[in-house]
Scaffold this motif. Structure first.
Motif, PDB file in Angstrom:
ATOM      1  N   VAL A  53       0.875  -1.173   0.000  1.00  0.00           N
ATOM      2  CA  VAL A  53       0.000   0.000   0.000  1.00  0.00           C
ATOM      3  C   VAL A  53       0.910   1.220   0.000  1.00  0.00           C
ATOM      4  N   ASP A  54       0.924   1.957  -1.115  1.00  0.00           N
ATOM      5  CA  ASP A  54       1.948   2.984  -1.348  1.00  0.00           C
ATOM      6  C   ASP A  54       3.314   2.366  -1.029  1.00  0.00           C
ATOM      7  N   ASN A  55       4.005   2.885  -0.007  1.00  0.00           N
ATOM      8  CA  ASN A  55       5.340   2.325   0.249  1.00  0.00           C
ATOM      9  C   ASN A  55       5.402   1.437   1.476  1.00  0.00           C
ATOM     10  N   VAL A  56       4.273   0.928   1.908  1.00  0.00           N
ATOM     11  CA  VAL A  56       4.252   0.106   3.116  1.00  0.00           C
ATOM     12  C   VAL A  56       3.774  -1.295   2.751  1.00  0.00           C
ATOM     13  N   LEU A  57       4.491  -2.302   3.254  1.00  0.00           N
ATOM     14  CA  LEU A  57       4.198  -3.693   2.893  1.00  0.00           C
ATOM     15  C   LEU A  57       3.439  -4.393   4.025  1.00  0.00           C
ATOM     16  N   PHE A  58       2.412  -5.131   3.660  1.00  0.00           N
ATOM     17  CA  PHE A  58       1.644  -5.935   4.612  1.00  0.00           C
ATOM     18  C   PHE A  58       1.832  -7.402   4.235  1.00  0.00           C
ATOM     19  N   LEU A 115      10.818  -7.773  -0.315  1.00  0.00           N
ATOM     20  CA  LEU A 115      11.664  -6.778   0.346  1.00  0.00           C
ATOM     21  C   LEU A 115      12.462  -5.968  -0.671  1.00  0.00           C
ATOM     22  N   ASP A 116      12.615  -6.516  -1.897  1.00  0.00           N
ATOM     23  CA  ASP A 116      13.321  -5.773  -2.946  1.00  0.00           C
ATOM     24  C   ASP A 116      12.559  -4.509  -3.340  1.00  0.00           C
ATOM     25  N   ARG A 117      11.289  -4.424  -2.974  1.00  0.00           N
ATOM     26  CA  ARG A 117      10.529  -3.205  -3.270  1.00  0.00           C
ATOM     27  C   ARG A 117      10.909  -2.079  -2.302  1.00  0.00           C
ATOM     28  N   ARG A 118      11.741  -2.366  -1.349  1.00  0.00           N
ATOM     29  CA  ARG A 118      12.235  -1.403  -0.355  1.00  0.00           C
ATOM     30  C   ARG A 118      11.086  -0.645   0.343  1.00  0.00           C
ATOM     31  N   PRO A 119      10.148  -1.369   0.965  1.00  0.00           N
ATOM     32  CA  PRO A 119       9.068  -0.680   1.687  1.00  0.00           C
ATOM     33  C   PRO A 119       9.619   0.132   2.864  1.00  0.00           C
ATOM     34  N   ARG A 120       8.872   1.147   3.275  1.00  0.00           N
ATOM     35  CA  ARG A 120       9.283   1.968   4.426  1.00  0.00           C
ATOM     36  C   ARG A 120       9.099   1.201   5.730  1.00  0.00           C
ATOM     37  N   ALA A 121       8.164   0.257   5.737  1.00  0.00           N
ATOM     38  CA  ALA A 121       7.933  -0.582   6.919  1.00  0.00           C
ATOM     39  C   ALA A 121       7.175  -1.816   6.461  1.00  0.00           C
ATOM     40  N   VAL A 122       7.244  -2.868   7.298  1.00  0.00           N
ATOM     41  CA  VAL A 122       6.515  -4.108   7.007  1.00  0.00           C
ATOM     42  C   VAL A 122       5.623  -4.430   8.201  1.00  0.00           C
ATOM     43  N   PHE A 123       4.363  -4.753   7.939  1.00  0.00           N
ATOM     44  CA  PHE A 123       3.421  -5.153   8.979  1.00  0.00           C
ATOM     45  C   PHE A 123       2.972  -6.578   8.674  1.00  0.00           C
ATOM     46  N   MET A 166      17.241 -13.503   8.477  1.00  0.00           N
ATOM     47  CA  MET A 166      16.490 -12.289   8.182  1.00  0.00           C
ATOM     48  C   MET A 166      17.283 -11.118   8.711  1.00  0.00           C
ATOM     49  N   ASP A 167      18.057 -10.471   7.846  1.00  0.00           N
ATOM     50  CA  ASP A 167      18.643  -9.226   8.326  1.00  0.00           C
ATOM     51  C   ASP A 167      18.236  -8.117   7.373  1.00  0.00           C
ATOM     52  N   THR A 168      17.507  -7.178   7.918  1.00  0.00           N
ATOM     53  CA  THR A 168      17.020  -6.063   7.109  1.00  0.00           C
ATOM     54  C   THR A 168      16.988  -4.834   7.989  1.00  0.00           C
ATOM     55  N   ASP A 169      17.175  -3.676   7.377  1.00  0.00           N
ATOM     56  CA  ASP A 169      17.081  -2.430   8.137  1.00  0.00           C
ATOM     57  C   ASP A 169      15.661  -1.868   8.046  1.00  0.00           C
ATOM     58  N   ILE A 170      14.757  -2.580   7.407  1.00  0.00           N
ATOM     59  CA  ILE A 170      13.370  -2.103   7.283  1.00  0.00           C
ATOM     60  C   ILE A 170      12.633  -2.401   8.596  1.00  0.00           C
ATOM     61  N   PRO A 171      11.972  -1.410   9.212  1.00  0.00           N
ATOM     62  CA  PRO A 171      11.229  -1.674  10.448  1.00  0.00           C
ATOM     63  C   PRO A 171      10.093  -2.674  10.201  1.00  0.00           C
ATOM     64  N   GLU A 218       2.270   5.427  12.752  1.00  0.00           N
ATOM     65  CA  GLU A 218       2.211   6.285  11.570  1.00  0.00           C
ATOM     66  C   GLU A 218       3.479   6.135  10.757  1.00  0.00           C
ATOM     67  N   VAL A 219       3.294   5.899   9.467  1.00  0.00           N
ATOM     68  CA  VAL A 219       4.423   5.795   8.550  1.00  0.00           C
ATOM     69  C   VAL A 219       4.076   6.595   7.312  1.00  0.00           C
ATOM     70  N   ASP A 220       4.883   7.627   6.991  1.00  0.00           N
ATOM     71  CA  ASP A 220       4.694   8.291   5.701  1.00  0.00           C
ATOM     72  C   ASP A 220       3.290   8.847   5.497  1.00  0.00           C
ATOM     73  N   GLY A 221       2.691   9.416   6.529  1.00  0.00           N
ATOM     74  CA  GLY A 221       1.337   9.957   6.397  1.00  0.00           C
ATOM     75  C   GLY A 221       0.239   8.911   6.404  1.00  0.00           C
ATOM     76  N   MET A 222       0.611   7.670   6.688  1.00  0.00           N
ATOM     77  CA  MET A 222      -0.373   6.582   6.740  1.00  0.00           C
ATOM     78  C   MET A 222      -0.539   6.162   8.202  1.00  0.00           C
ATOM     79  N   ARG A 223      -1.803   5.980   8.628  1.00  0.00           N
ATOM     80  CA  ARG A 223      -2.066   5.502   9.995  1.00  0.00           C
ATOM     81  C   ARG A 223      -2.406   4.029   9.925  1.00  0.00           C
ATOM     82  N   ILE A 224      -1.689   3.216  10.670  1.00  0.00           N
ATOM     83  CA  ILE A 224      -1.883   1.765  10.626  1.00  0.00           C
ATOM     84  C   ILE A 224      -2.249   1.271  12.021  1.00  0.00           C
ATOM     85  N   THR A 225      -3.442   0.693  12.141  1.00  0.00           N
ATOM     86  CA  THR A 225      -3.963   0.275  13.443  1.00  0.00           C
ATOM     87  C   THR A 225      -4.218  -1.232  13.433  1.00  0.00           C
ATOM     88  N   PRO A 226      -3.667  -1.963  14.399  1.00  0.00           N
ATOM     89  CA  PRO A 226      -3.915  -3.414  14.424  1.00  0.00           C
ATOM     90  C   PRO A 226      -5.350  -3.722  14.846  1.00  0.00           C
TER      91      PRO A 226
END
Ligand SMILES: [Zn+2]
Ligand SMILES: [Zn+2]
Length: 228
Positions: free
Chosen positions: A27-32, A40-48, A65-70, A88-96
């Motif tokens: 979703v935009d730059n965030v991976l679920f 991970l090659d898409r270089r998301p800003r965060a992974v949920f 698994m070594d990655t600098d992606i949160p 909040e990541v990149d103007g996106m609010r993510i709620t579990p």
């Protein structure tokens, strides 16, 4: 929001063109979910991550698994932090949104809000935990799972603990989400889907009444919130 469904194949041996890769939604730059390392090659800003099953988190069994992606998930594991409230990541609010699925691992879906768009990605489940259901209303889109076409899906009880685990059916999910969502996207397709792809797509899409129900394919791109 630009939504790219990266993989639509459930945790099964069989696959078909368009349904080869395991769970992942960008979703935009965030991976679920990260059912395949290549996501991970898409270089998301965060992974949920919705839960620590291999088809949603490729690294749970053996891979390094070594990655600098949160990374966030319903429980701590390796480089994954436990999520308890909105991030909040990149103007996106993510709620579990905690769900019921497995008796061994915790699970949650994610409510994703950006601009005026509201999307829910559920991951695997037999139900949404009751006390979190009020987080779910006025959704533009729900992305949910298609492990079973039969009503009730497959929910078993552990003989020792009596605790249920498994997946509910697509008809139950469509019924549950139709009053609160404009569009329902079915991914994580189970083996039932692969015997006759066209007929299976029809069976799913015919379940739509008030909400539009569609079947995802690997690489499908959808938009939410632009023409609001
Ligand atoms: Zn799964
Ligand atoms: Zn699972």
């Amino acid at each position: 929001m630009k939504i790219e469904i990266l993989g639509t194949r459930g945790h099964i041996e069989i696959s078909a063109p368009g349904h080869e890769l395991h769970s992942g939604v960008l979703v935009d730059n965030v991976l679920f979910d990260v059912g395949e390392r290549e996501y991970l090659d898409r270089r998301p800003r965060a992974v949920f991550i919705t839960h620590l099953h291999e088809d949603h988190a490729f690294f749970v069994n053996d891979e390094e698994m070594d990655t600098d992606i949160p990374m966030y998930g319903p429980e701590r594991f390796g480089g994954v932090s436990a999520i308890r409230s909105t991030v909040e990541v990149d103007g996106m609010r993510i709620t579990p949104v905690p769900t019921n699925h497995s008796q061994r691992v915790r699970s949650c879906g994610y409510l994703i809000e950006k601009d005026l768009g509201r999307v829910l990605y559920t991951g695997d489940l037999y139900s949404v935990q009751e006390r979190y259901r009020d987080r779910l209303r006025d959704l533009d889109m729900v992305i949910t799972e298609g492990s079973f076409i039969r009503r009730g899906g497959l929910v078993r009880r552990d003989p020792d603990t009596g605790r249920p685990h498994g997946h509910t059916g697509i008809p139950d999910l469509v019924e549950f989400f139709s009053p609160i969502a404009g569009k329902i996207v079915i991914t994580h397709l189970g083996s039932w889907f692969f015997s006759d792809l066209q007929a299976s797509v029809r069976r799913i899409e015919e379940l739509g009444t008030t909400a539009e129900v569609i079947v995802a394919e690997d690489g499908m791109v959808l938009e939410v919130g632009l023409e609001a």
